[in-house]
Design a protein around this motif. Sequence first.
Motif: not given
Length: 666
Positions: A347-371
């Motif tokens: 469902e749009e609302k739930t999927l958007n929330r999930w995708l947003q959290l996954e995006t934030i988490s993944s890019f944060k992980f990428l930054t942390n790994v590099e640092a």
Amino acid sequence: ITNNLRCIDSIMNEEEALYLDQLTSISDVPASLQHFHNDYEDAKAKLSVVATDTAAVHRTHKTKLHKDIREARKYIRLGEDLVESTDAVRQTPSEELLGKLAAVDQFSKIAKYLDWVKFLNEAVNFLDKRQNKESWKKCLPIYDELNCYSSLVEDTACANLKRVMVAECRKRYKILTEMALKSFGPVNWKNINQETIPGILENVKFLFKLSEPLCHGKPNLKLGLKYIFSHFELQFKFHFMRKVKTNDIKKPEWYFTKLLSWIREFKDKFQTHFGVLFENENNATITALFVEHYCEFAVLKLNEDIPKLDDGLFTHYIDEVIKFHKELKDHIPLSHFKSPILNLFTEEKTLNRWLQLETISSFKFLTNVEADEHCFEERESGSGYPIPSMCVRVLTSVKAVGERVKVFPSLALNNSFYSLQCDLLKEFMIHLSDKLQKLDHKDPKFYLVVNSVVYILAILEEWSYDQHYIKVSKFEGDKAPFSHISDSYELLQQDVQDSLESSISSKVNSLLSGYFKKNWMLPNKLDTITPSCSAGLMELQQSLASLSASLAPDNFLNIWSNLASSLQLTFTNKILFKSQFNIAGAQQFKFDMQAFCGIFYEYCSPSYFARLNSNLEVLTLPCETARLWKGEGTTSLDNLTDLLQERNIVLPTSDVLKILKLRSDI
């Protein structure tokens, strides 16, 4: 009739709306509607006279037409056209007749409308009287007919009748289902045996016949299954949807575990006792129905809990949902299974929330790994070359993003996370490119980053054969999975290779600058490499040895082969074809070039330098042989070709003659 027709729409809209909006009893039909019904019979009588008169006129015209055709036989073709034209006129009703027919049609609709209103009144009265403990089962035929009328009225323009009839159908469905389930009581699976199962099956069949509103004639499997699993539903709600210790919003795994235990325990029992209800379905489909209904319990709970979850718990719930469905694979092929739980997360609302959290988490992980200070720790690639730990960690994270959603059948959902994977790979490529620009070529970290590019390209090629990614990439419009990402990494790889080749080539050419100016008219051949050449060859040898130890084999192959090709071309163009040689100078140049080729023999066979070796072989021919070949070249090219084949020299005769001209002593 005509006057009535003009006001039908306005009267119907005004009086019908007034009547239906204030409806208390179906018997309160406005009198004007009854007048329309009476006019209908009068209209039919008058129209029959009109139709008879019109038919007589048509017969007269047809007789006259045939007479005209007989008198004009020499114009037979024209006559036939006239017959066709006149027949077409005969078959087309006049405007007056069309108007009369429209009036009949309109009155027919009014009569039908009155019949439907009459049925609705009778059905409501019947159901009101029999919806009780003693006779509620007798309501099923009338409800079924009401459901049929409701389905038919959906396709009409009678907005008010549609609204009232459909609302009445929904109301009666709710009352009947509640009475049926209450009357039958929950099915206690522990007490199912040969004596109790016939009665249970009869109840299920009855519920199957109780079609949902606007689904007339379609078996109500959902209601039948609700009855079959009513005991489990009560237990589930008792333990997980009341104020008790087992109802802990932080522990969704508790009720998922309970559902799995029920599925394991009762799957075979369901097939044995209730499989007869699904004779036209295979075992996998029956099992899917069984599991789907258990999942409906979780849907009730999730609908209640999801709006209350913070981001951390929301992510935990997703993990548990995915884990639950992966464990279901042990009990049911997912190709037959349409999980209502998974549908919640599309469902749009739930999927958007999930995708947003996954995006934030993944890019944060990428930054942390590099640092991370340990990001350049060496790891084995599996193909014999080292890569940095950050590359392994990032690719593991990117892969996990796609793996998590594979259980979801929705291509749109999978495509959203495929796009996220692509974005993460693009971002990581930017990080790698920045590091390559900042690191020195002498720094071992530089080569670890270069190997990361090679490793990622190899992994992307593996993923391109994954059926999951093939389906998703087609939905996205890619020519192949991750193709546009691979193209970007290949460009980065090529840039790095060009940079390394250019760096080594520049150093070697700089050290050989004096060698390119050397005079090759020597008194005798030296026993060593020419001094002005040795430094350049040593730099080349050391650079290749360092790259061989540091780079991925495929990367190194491209670099050494390009260097070998470019340097032998340089030696050929800058020295061989721009100098004059005596025999001693020719032998010395050959000695130097053999040393140059020997550097590469660790990585390739001598055949790689076949053309250069052929050039050197011709250049160092003894004087008498060289004169002979030169003479044969001016008199008989066939003889010279034979001589070249005898010595395995892979050069055209024109090049041989060109090289022989460089010898000043023949």
